[in-house]
Every structure is written in C-alpha cells, then in structure tokens.
Enzyme design. Structure first.
Site, PDB file in Angstrom:
ATOM      1  N   TRP A 101      -1.611   6.211   5.226  1.00  0.00           N
ATOM      2  CA  TRP A 101      -1.403   6.123   3.773  1.00  0.00           C
ATOM      3  C   TRP A 101      -1.172   7.482   3.144  1.00  0.00           C
ATOM      4  O   TRP A 101      -0.442   7.591   2.144  1.00  0.00           O
ATOM      5  CB  TRP A 101      -2.563   5.374   3.118  1.00  0.00           C
ATOM      6  CG  TRP A 101      -2.564   3.939   3.538  1.00  0.00           C
ATOM      7  CD1 TRP A 101      -3.452   3.315   4.342  1.00  0.00           C
ATOM      8  CD2 TRP A 101      -1.562   2.958   3.221  1.00  0.00           C
ATOM      9  NE1 TRP A 101      -3.095   2.002   4.544  1.00  0.00           N
ATOM     10  CE2 TRP A 101      -1.941   1.761   3.866  1.00  0.00           C
ATOM     11  CE3 TRP A 101      -0.391   2.974   2.456  1.00  0.00           C
ATOM     12  CZ2 TRP A 101      -1.183   0.589   3.764  1.00  0.00           C
ATOM     13  CZ3 TRP A 101       0.358   1.812   2.356  1.00  0.00           C
ATOM     14  CH2 TRP A 101      -0.033   0.637   2.997  1.00  0.00           C
ATOM     15  N   ASP A 171      -6.436   8.884  -3.376  1.00  0.00           N
ATOM     16  CA  ASP A 171      -6.346   7.454  -3.116  1.00  0.00           C
ATOM     17  C   ASP A 171      -7.700   7.032  -2.555  1.00  0.00           C
ATOM     18  O   ASP A 171      -8.055   7.385  -1.437  1.00  0.00           O
ATOM     19  CB  ASP A 171      -5.215   7.187  -2.120  1.00  0.00           C
ATOM     20  CG  ASP A 171      -5.138   5.740  -1.659  1.00  0.00           C
ATOM     21  OD1 ASP A 171      -5.931   4.908  -2.129  1.00  0.00           O
ATOM     22  OD2 ASP A 171      -4.269   5.443  -0.818  1.00  0.00           O
ATOM     23  N   LYS A 195      -9.994  -4.472  -2.027  1.00  0.00           N
ATOM     24  CA  LYS A 195     -10.966  -4.166  -0.983  1.00  0.00           C
ATOM     25  C   LYS A 195     -12.391  -4.216  -1.519  1.00  0.00           C
ATOM     26  O   LYS A 195     -13.228  -4.936  -0.990  1.00  0.00           O
ATOM     27  CB  LYS A 195     -10.660  -2.800  -0.367  1.00  0.00           C
ATOM     28  CG  LYS A 195      -9.254  -2.732   0.241  1.00  0.00           C
ATOM     29  CD  LYS A 195      -8.885  -1.361   0.722  1.00  0.00           C
ATOM     30  CE  LYS A 195      -7.439  -1.281   1.158  1.00  0.00           C
ATOM     31  NZ  LYS A 195      -7.128  -2.108   2.326  1.00  0.00           N
TER      32      LYS A 195
END
Length: 361
Positions: A101, A171, A195
C-alpha cells in the site's frame, strides 16, 4: 457452529453494533423510515454525522484544529487527494516503502507529476521489517507518507518517525483505533473504514486546518477545504456507512477507548505470536520488533499444506485466514471486534493441526 471471521477487510463488526443496526433498520429513531432511507439533509442525519465527528476527535484526543472529513473511494483515492491538496509548495514528497500500500501511494502521487523520494525501502527483504527514517532534509518535502500498519505484510510502526517541520501523512487503515499513538503527531490521517471503524464505502480523513485550502481548482470530490466547509456533504455522502461508523465509535468509547483496544489487541496478538514462535511447523516471518498487532501472517513453508490447513479451518468456523495472494500462506486479522476467545480457538486449532501433522510424519 460459532464462526470467527479473521478477514483483513471487510472485517468483523462488534456484535453489539450488528444488534443495534438490526433494531434501527425498520425505523430509525422512531422516524418511520429505515436508517437506509433517511435524507442526508435531515436533522436525523445531522445528529449522526456531527456525533461521529465529535466521538472520533475525543477518541484520538486531537486538538480542535483538526477537521474530520468523510469521503468515498477508499484510501486509494486519498493517495491522489493528499498530494493534490498538500503538495503545493515543493511539488515533492518523501515516502517510506514498507509494503504494497505504500508502493501504491507512491505510484498514485507519481502519476500526478509529483516527485516522490523513497527515503528507504525493505522490498528486498520481502517487507518482513520496516524501513528506517534516517536524516530527513528539512524544507525539502511537502510531507512524508507512511503506512502505519501493513495489512498484507504484517508489520506496524510502534514508534513514529520524527519528521521535524515536515508534515507527517499516514495511512492508518488497518490499525486505526486499534493501536495507541500520539495522534497529534499526524498532520493527516487517512483511513479505510472497513477494518476497524465500520463497513466498506467510507473513508475518513483527519487533517490539520493549516494544511488545507492551499491548492486551487481541485476536483470538488477530493477538495479538503470544500468538504470541510460543507461538513462532508458536498454531495450525498455514504449515509449508512457513516451511521455504522458512528455506532462503532460509540462502542470503542464504551470499551474504554483506544488505549484499552491497544491493550486487548496486544493480549490477542501475543497469544498467537507466542504459539507461532514455539512451533516447529509454523513460522511468523516478520521481525519481532516490527510485528503488527492486527494482521498476523504465518506459513508452514509448504503451499499445499497451507491450503489443507485453510480448508480444515473453514470447516470448524475459523474463516478467512488465507494469506494475501501476493505472499501466500495464512493471515489472521485481529481487529478490535475479534474477541479473545476467537484467537484461543485459532491457536487450539493450529496446535491440533501441528500435532496431527507430526503424528503422520
């Protein structure tokens, strides 16, 4: 059969939250309308979004000079939005490459013509440990981008890098509200909600006031200043997803906040890591000092045996432990809503699987 969902996302929700959703579905707040039907311009929703913003600020313990913004498009869209909003002076950002990511964030910024300096990368180590921040030249970059928890690779920052006067953009999708940080150290936080905060379809951005409003003529749907002025309602927001996130935020507060979530998650992950470290069949590949609290990858070293384990686990209600396709093996995601007993059941299963394996060999 009791099921335990170890999916990396969309992930397990607190049972109390699911129960409340079920109660609200036919008639939200005695309105006669389902929570999925209420207008985003109604007083009913004003209360939902305002309370969610307030609860989130309280959980993060950030000062009043932060905006809480709600977007769609996932953090993948924020990999574009953040550089467009923030990389206005130097047109240059720094990045620590800790996994898939982080690399996606680098790629999206580069597509905009913004220079991305990868300060350090652990790609050659298969991302089994975190990159290090050595000296960061000051007044050179518009910000430093990090991924606090690498969902796929299973690493996480326990100490935040010191960036001097360079803003820190992060992030936090897979350990947001699950690992305790000094959140005031972040200048911008981007979070995919699916999540630890709710369901897919919602992305949260928490950003300092003094960082927004510097870019001009941005596309409306990624303009932080515009969304701040419009209370995240420039267009129809993901009403149901924000409502669910609000319930989850209330639940986290009722459980004792982020510090309590951190404590519980350390207890859960320690149980699993201790077993893996003592095992002669399973291996946890991540360096101990960089291990994630929320995403635990492990392997047997034999792909066919991994597949057999995943199948047997699903048959006893231990679901979604298959590792990401890029790394293989297994992965157990231990988010806030995963109860301790779920991890106990997983460890008991792995222990039995190992004993059965050595009994045959």
């Amino acid at each position: 059969m009791v099921v335990y969902n170890f999916s990396a996302g969309p992930a397990v929700l607190p049972t109390e939250v699911i129960k409340r959703i079920k109660e609200d579905l036919p008639s939200f707040d005695n309105s006669g309308m389902s929570v999925m039907e209420i207008s985003h311009r109604s007083n009913l929703f004003d209360e939902v979004i305002d309370q969610a913003q307030q609860d989130l600020k309280e959980l993060l313990q950030v000062p009043d000079d932060y905006h809480v913004l709600f977007f769609q498009g996932g953090c993948t869209l924020q990999f574009t939005a953040a550089p467009l909003n923030l990389a206005t002076e130097h047109k240059k950002i720094a990045l620590l490459d800790s996994g898939h990511w982080a690399d996606r964030a680098r790629d999206e910024a580069s597509r905009l013509g913004i220079e991305v300096d990868v300060i350090d990368s652990t790609k050659n180590l298969h991302y089994t440990q975190l990159p290090a921040l050595k000296d960061l030249p000051q007044d050179t970059y518009d910000y430093l981008h990090i991924t606090t928890n690498n969902t796929i690779e299973g690493t996480a920052y326990n100490r935040l890098p010191k960036t001097g006067n360079t803003p820190l953009v992060a992030d936090l999708s897979s350990n947001f509200l699950a690992q305790d940080y000094d959140f005031s150290k972040f200048d911008l936080m981007m979070v995919g909600a699916q999540k630890n905060v709710g369901i897919a379809g919602l992305t949260i951005v928490v950003v300092k006031d003094d960082l927004i409003g510097k870019a001009k003529n941005l596309p409306s749907m990624i303009d932080y200043e515009l969304f701040a002025k419009k209370n995240s309602m420039f267009n129809t927001p993901p009403v149901f997803a924000i409502y669910v996130a609000g319930l989850v935020l209330k639940w986290v507060k009722e459980q004792g906040g982020v510090k309590e979530m951190d404590r519980r998650n350390r207890k859960k992950s320690d149980l699993l890591y201790d077993f893996l470290d003592d095992s002669k069949l399973f291996t946890a590949p991540v360096m101990k000092q960089d291990r994630s609290l929320t995403n635990v990858p492990f392997v047997t070293g034999k792909p066919e045996l991994d597949q057999e384990l995943i199948q047997q686990a699903s048959e006893v209600g231990l679901l979604n432990i298959k590792g990401h396709r890029s790394v293989g093996g297994m992965r157990a995601s231990l988010y806030n809503a995963m109860p301790y007993i779920g991890v106990e059941k997983l460890v008991d299963f792995l222990n039995k699987f190992e004993k059965d394996y050595w009994g045959k060999h």
